[in-house]
Design an enzyme around this catalytic site. Sequence first.
Site, short mmCIF file in Angstrom:
data_model
loop_
_atom_site.label_atom_id
_atom_site.label_comp_id
_atom_site.label_asym_id
_atom_site.label_seq_id
_atom_site.Cartn_x
_atom_site.Cartn_y
_atom_site.Cartn_z
N ASN A 90 0.88 -1.16 0.00
CA ASN A 90 0.00 0.00 0.00
C ASN A 90 0.92 1.21 0.00
OD1 ASN A 90 -1.82 2.02 0.37
ND2 ASN A 90 -2.34 1.50 2.49
N LYS A 147 0.27 4.21 -0.48
CA LYS A 147 -0.39 5.43 0.01
C LYS A 147 -0.11 6.61 -0.95
CE LYS A 147 -0.14 3.60 4.61
NZ LYS A 147 -0.39 3.80 6.02
N HIS A 171 -9.80 1.15 4.19
CA HIS A 171 -8.58 1.39 4.97
C HIS A 171 -8.90 2.33 6.13
CE1 HIS A 171 -4.56 2.67 6.09
NE2 HIS A 171 -4.13 1.58 5.51
N GLU A 221 -7.42 4.77 7.30
CA GLU A 221 -7.20 6.19 7.01
C GLU A 221 -8.40 6.77 6.27
OE1 GLU A 221 -3.35 5.84 5.15
OE2 GLU A 221 -2.52 5.23 7.09
N GLU A 240 -6.09 -5.11 10.16
CA GLU A 240 -5.09 -4.07 10.39
C GLU A 240 -5.45 -3.29 11.66
OE1 GLU A 240 -2.82 -2.87 6.65
OE2 GLU A 240 -4.54 -1.57 6.78
N GLY A 253 1.65 2.20 10.73
CA GLY A 253 2.58 3.32 10.64
C GLY A 253 3.25 3.68 11.96
N SER A 272 2.69 -2.29 10.39
CA SER A 272 4.13 -2.30 10.71
C SER A 272 4.82 -3.63 10.41
CB SER A 272 4.37 -1.87 12.16
OG SER A 272 3.92 -0.54 12.36
N GLY A 286 2.51 -1.02 4.38
CA GLY A 286 2.58 0.40 4.06
C GLY A 286 4.01 0.90 4.04
C1 PEP Z 1 -1.24 0.25 5.91
O1 PEP Z 1 -1.36 1.46 5.88
O2 PEP Z 1 -2.05 -0.49 5.33
C2 PEP Z 1 -0.13 -0.30 6.67
C3 PEP Z 1 -0.16 -1.55 7.00
O3 PEP Z 1 0.86 0.58 6.99
P1 PEP Z 1 2.22 0.24 7.77
O4 PEP Z 1 2.80 -1.00 7.15
O5 PEP Z 1 3.08 1.43 7.59
O6 PEP Z 1 1.85 0.00 9.20
#
Ligand code: PEP
Length: 254
Positions: free
Chosen positions: A9, A11, A95, A97, A167, A173, A212, A233
């Site tokens: 992803n 972003k 998601h 966000e 998630e 993040g 993460s 991400g």
């Molecule tokens: C995401 O935004 O889907 C995600 C998993 O981000 P990160 O890997 O940075 O935690």
Amino acid sequence: MRRKLVVANRKMNGSLASNKAFLEGLLAGTRDYQNADYAVCVPHPYLFQAEALLKGSAIAWGGQNMSRYESGAYTGSVSPGMLTEFSCEYVIIGHSERRQRGHDTDHSIGERFEVATKAGLKPILCIGETLDEYEDGITDVVTIRQLNAVINEIGVEGLAGGVVAYEPVWAIGTGKAASPAHAQNILSFLRGHIEMLNADIAKNIRILYGGSVNAGNAAELFSMPDIDGGLVGSASLNTADFVAICQAASNDYR
Ligand code: PEP
């Protein structure tokens, strides 16, 4: 046996030049690691580039969101048909966000999931609890509510056309991934819920962990029996790290 799936992803990151370097690095880095599936979800303006560079390879691409409408006066939105015109295989739906800042609701996400599958896309449905909800011990209540919103819209059979990604919002993040045991626990709980409705779908649907995931923790996360890969991400912004995560998924082939 479910094949592992690793999805980047990206972003709102990238540029024509940095995407090119990333996609070429990914193609080279996964050439000898074909025991898993990989996909890259890019900002919409870069779909053309993703298609041009990945066409004919084993790596799929997709969008990061889409409208539930086919066309019309929805300024700034992208329709499912626009994604399929660029041969997208996947689209991320719900998601956190977008739930938090884009005002996506359980109901509108359910509608998007349905519209996406009808258009021939594989929606990646993101669900997960916030830190407060985690601390209140209601992860199960929240994730089942989010999952049921889609099942209510399309029936459990409709889920089979997509992918689920657990998630936890507190892990996205932050650099603080859920422990493999916690992630396994929730994924097994979610699969068990689907199993009560349809055992075949529960057995075959891919449920990813996201939050993460990095080059250091991917192998252990992916070794859990119900974790079918990762939605990644931050670590997808570094080619070597993302390639290492893909390789970990391929190496876990059983
Ligand atoms: C995401 O935004 O889907 C995600 C998993 O981000 P990160 O890997 O940075 O935690």
